[in-house]
Design a protein around this motif. Sequence first.
Motif, mmCIF file in Angstrom:
data_model
loop_
_atom_site.group_PDB
_atom_site.id
_atom_site.type_symbol
_atom_site.label_atom_id
_atom_site.label_comp_id
_atom_site.label_asym_id
_atom_site.label_seq_id
_atom_site.Cartn_x
_atom_site.Cartn_y
_atom_site.Cartn_z
ATOM 1 N N ALA A 58 0.848 -1.194 0.000
ATOM 2 C CA ALA A 58 0.000 0.000 0.000
ATOM 3 C C ALA A 58 0.879 1.236 0.000
ATOM 4 C CB ALA A 58 -0.917 0.014 1.223
ATOM 5 N N LEU A 59 0.399 2.266 -0.683
ATOM 6 C CA LEU A 59 1.071 3.562 -0.715
ATOM 7 C C LEU A 59 0.102 4.599 -0.167
ATOM 8 C CD1 LEU A 59 3.489 5.343 -1.654
ATOM 9 C CD2 LEU A 59 2.230 5.655 -3.809
ATOM 10 N N VAL A 60 0.467 5.211 0.955
ATOM 11 C CA VAL A 60 -0.376 6.213 1.612
ATOM 12 C C VAL A 60 0.144 7.593 1.233
ATOM 13 C CG1 VAL A 60 -1.352 6.989 3.800
ATOM 14 C CG2 VAL A 60 -0.643 4.593 3.533
ATOM 15 N N ILE A 61 -0.738 8.433 0.706
ATOM 16 C CA ILE A 61 -0.336 9.771 0.277
ATOM 17 C C ILE A 61 -0.955 10.798 1.212
ATOM 18 C CG2 ILE A 61 -0.300 11.428 -1.615
ATOM 19 C CD1 ILE A 61 -0.597 9.141 -3.555
ATOM 20 N N VAL A 62 -0.090 11.620 1.837
ATOM 21 C CA VAL A 62 -0.552 12.620 2.807
ATOM 22 C C VAL A 62 0.149 13.948 2.506
ATOM 23 C CG1 VAL A 62 -1.266 12.854 5.220
ATOM 24 C CG2 VAL A 62 -0.381 10.674 4.434
ATOM 25 N N CYS A 91 -5.321 7.572 -0.710
ATOM 26 C CA CYS A 91 -5.145 9.018 -0.817
ATOM 27 C C CYS A 91 -5.854 9.710 0.340
ATOM 28 C CB CYS A 91 -5.687 9.525 -2.153
ATOM 29 S SG CYS A 91 -5.446 11.297 -2.378
ATOM 30 N N CYS A 92 -5.064 10.244 1.279
ATOM 31 C CA CYS A 92 -5.601 10.915 2.461
ATOM 32 C C CYS A 92 -5.652 12.433 2.291
ATOM 33 C CB CYS A 92 -4.750 10.563 3.679
ATOM 34 S SG CYS A 92 -4.748 8.806 4.092
ATOM 35 N N VAL A 93 -5.371 12.906 1.102
ATOM 36 C CA VAL A 93 -5.282 14.336 0.826
ATOM 37 C C VAL A 93 -6.682 14.906 0.590
ATOM 38 C CG1 VAL A 93 -4.151 16.063 -0.624
ATOM 39 C CG2 VAL A 93 -3.088 13.807 -0.303
ATOM 40 N N THR A 94 -6.892 16.150 1.016
ATOM 41 C CA THR A 94 -8.140 16.839 0.693
ATOM 42 C C THR A 94 -8.053 17.327 -0.744
ATOM 43 O OG1 THR A 94 -8.414 17.538 2.991
ATOM 44 C CG2 THR A 94 -9.688 18.721 1.326
ATOM 45 N N VAL A 95 -8.838 16.703 -1.616
ATOM 46 C CA VAL A 95 -8.804 17.007 -3.050
ATOM 47 C C VAL A 95 -10.236 17.117 -3.568
ATOM 48 C CG1 VAL A 95 -6.595 15.821 -3.388
ATOM 49 C CG2 VAL A 95 -8.739 14.560 -3.717
ATOM 50 N N ASP A 116 -10.138 6.439 -1.964
ATOM 51 C CA ASP A 116 -10.340 7.857 -1.676
ATOM 52 C C ASP A 116 -10.597 7.953 -0.176
ATOM 53 O OD1 ASP A 116 -10.989 10.562 -1.865
ATOM 54 O OD2 ASP A 116 -13.012 10.193 -2.637
ATOM 55 N N ALA A 117 -9.605 8.433 0.588
ATOM 56 C CA ALA A 117 -9.653 8.270 2.043
ATOM 57 C C ALA A 117 -9.182 9.510 2.790
ATOM 58 C CB ALA A 117 -8.809 7.064 2.449
ATOM 59 N N PRO A 118 -9.842 10.654 2.602
ATOM 60 C CA PRO A 118 -9.449 11.839 3.372
ATOM 61 C C PRO A 118 -9.641 11.619 4.868
ATOM 62 C CG PRO A 118 -11.491 12.234 2.162
ATOM 63 C CD PRO A 118 -10.947 10.940 1.674
ATOM 64 N N ILE A 119 -8.857 12.350 5.641
ATOM 65 C CA ILE A 119 -8.761 12.104 7.079
ATOM 66 C C ILE A 119 -9.191 13.329 7.878
ATOM 67 C CG2 ILE A 119 -6.994 10.330 6.933
ATOM 68 C CD1 ILE A 119 -4.864 12.454 7.277
ATOM 69 N N SER A 120 -9.568 13.085 9.130
ATOM 70 C CA SER A 120 -9.916 14.163 10.050
ATOM 71 C C SER A 120 -9.526 13.742 11.459
ATOM 72 C CB SER A 120 -11.420 14.464 9.980
ATOM 73 O OG SER A 120 -11.761 15.559 10.807
ATOM 74 N N GLY A 121 -9.206 14.742 12.274
ATOM 75 C CA GLY A 121 -8.865 14.446 13.663
ATOM 76 C C GLY A 121 -7.664 15.212 14.174
ATOM 77 N N ALA A 135 -13.975 7.241 3.679
ATOM 78 C CA ALA A 135 -13.404 6.474 2.582
ATOM 79 C C ALA A 135 -14.449 5.991 1.589
ATOM 80 C CB ALA A 135 -12.640 5.275 3.136
ATOM 81 N N SER A 136 -14.041 5.970 0.329
ATOM 82 C CA SER A 136 -14.867 5.355 -0.707
ATOM 83 C C SER A 136 -13.956 4.705 -1.734
ATOM 84 C CB SER A 136 -15.791 6.384 -1.366
ATOM 85 O OG SER A 136 -15.070 7.373 -2.072
ATOM 86 N N GLY A 137 -14.424 3.596 -2.270
ATOM 87 C CA GLY A 137 -13.645 2.842 -3.245
ATOM 88 C C GLY A 137 -14.219 1.450 -3.393
ATOM 89 N N THR A 138 -13.614 0.677 -4.247
ATOM 90 C CA THR A 138 -14.100 -0.674 -4.494
ATOM 91 C C THR A 138 -13.866 -1.566 -3.278
ATOM 92 O OG1 THR A 138 -11.975 -1.414 -5.384
ATOM 93 C CG2 THR A 138 -13.556 -0.429 -6.953
ATOM 94 N N ALA A 139 -14.562 -2.682 -3.257
ATOM 95 C CA ALA A 139 -14.368 -3.645 -2.170
ATOM 96 C C ALA A 139 -12.919 -4.118 -2.129
ATOM 97 C CB ALA A 139 -15.313 -4.834 -2.356
ATOM 98 N N GLN A 140 -12.312 -4.274 -3.313
ATOM 99 C CA GLN A 140 -10.911 -4.710 -3.373
ATOM 100 C C GLN A 140 -9.985 -3.652 -2.784
ATOM 101 O OE1 GLN A 140 -13.143 -4.742 -5.814
ATOM 102 N NE2 GLN A 140 -12.932 -6.549 -7.149
#
Length: 296
Positions: A58-62, A91-95, A116-121, A135-140
Motif C-alpha cells: 500500500a502507498l499512503v499519500i498525505v 489518498c488521504c489528501v483533501t482534493v 479515496d480516504a481523506p482524514i480528520s482528527g 473512505a470510498s472505493g471498491t471492495a478490493q
Amino acid sequence: MKLGVVGLGSMGYGIAASLLRAGHEVCGADVNCEAVERLRTEGAMSEEIVTAAPDLHALVIVVLNSAQTESVLFSENGLAPKLTPGAVVICCVTVPPDFARAMAARCGAFGVHFLDAPISGGSVKAAQGKLSIMASGTAQAFEAARPMLDATAETVFKLGDSAGTGSAMKAVNQMLAGTHIAAMAEAITFGMTQGISPDTFLQVIPDCAGTSWMLENRAPHVVAGDYTPHSAVDIWPKDLGIVLDAARASKFSAPLTATALQQFIAASGMGLGREDDAAVTKVYARNAGLTLPGEE
C-alpha cells in the motif's frame, strides 16, 4: 506488510508512526529530509521509496494538494507505474471529488487499486492512530487498505464503492471546520470589545450552546498565545477553495464559507500562513485594534 507513506508532515508522520507501532514495515518519503531520517531512527526502512515501490502492498499519500498528489503518482518518477498490480494507493489528501475519480481511473490502468480516504482528527489523533477516515472505493481497495485503516483509524466511514464520495464528504467537513474556526476568531475578539477576556471566554463558552469542537480545540491556542502550527492557516484557502468550487459547479450559494475563506486569505496575506490556523484571530484583532495574549 510493507507500506509507503509520502508526506511526513504533522498528519503523515503520525500515520507512519502508527503503522510502525502496529508492526508494519514502513518506507517514508518527504521533501524534508529531517523528517525522513527521524522516522528511520524510529524503525522505518532505510530504502528510498522509488526503489521500495514494487514491494509495497500500500502507498499512503498525505501531501498538501492535488498537484502534489498527481506528481507523486504520475510525474516522470511517479510511483503508480512502479507499484505491483493489486497494490493500493490510499489518498488521504483533501482534493476535489472529480480529481479523486480521475486518480482512481489512472491507477486502475496499472492494475492498482485506489481508496479515496481523506482524514480528520488533527495531528494528535494521527499520532495516536485514532483518525476518522471518510473512505470510498471498491471492495478490493478497502480489503487491500485494511491493515492501514486498522492501524491508523478509530473510525472508518465506508461511503461508497467508487472514489469521489469520500472527498465530497471531506468537503462538507471542511466547510464546517473552516467556518467554525473563523467564527471562534470572530467571537473571541468580539468578546474582547465587550470587556470579556479570552481566558474568560474559554472558561464559559465550552459549557454553552454556542461551542464547537473547533472552538474548544483552537481557542486554547489563542489564550496561550501559541500559534505553533498543528494545522496551518494556508491549508484553508486551498480547502475552502475546493468547497466553493464544488458549490459553484452545483449552483449552490455558500456565503458563510466564502466569508471565512476571505479571512484566511487575509491572514495569509499578513504573513501568517505558516502559523496555526487559530492565527486567523489576528485578522480580527488587528482590524479592531486589539492586543491578543502573547502580544503584550
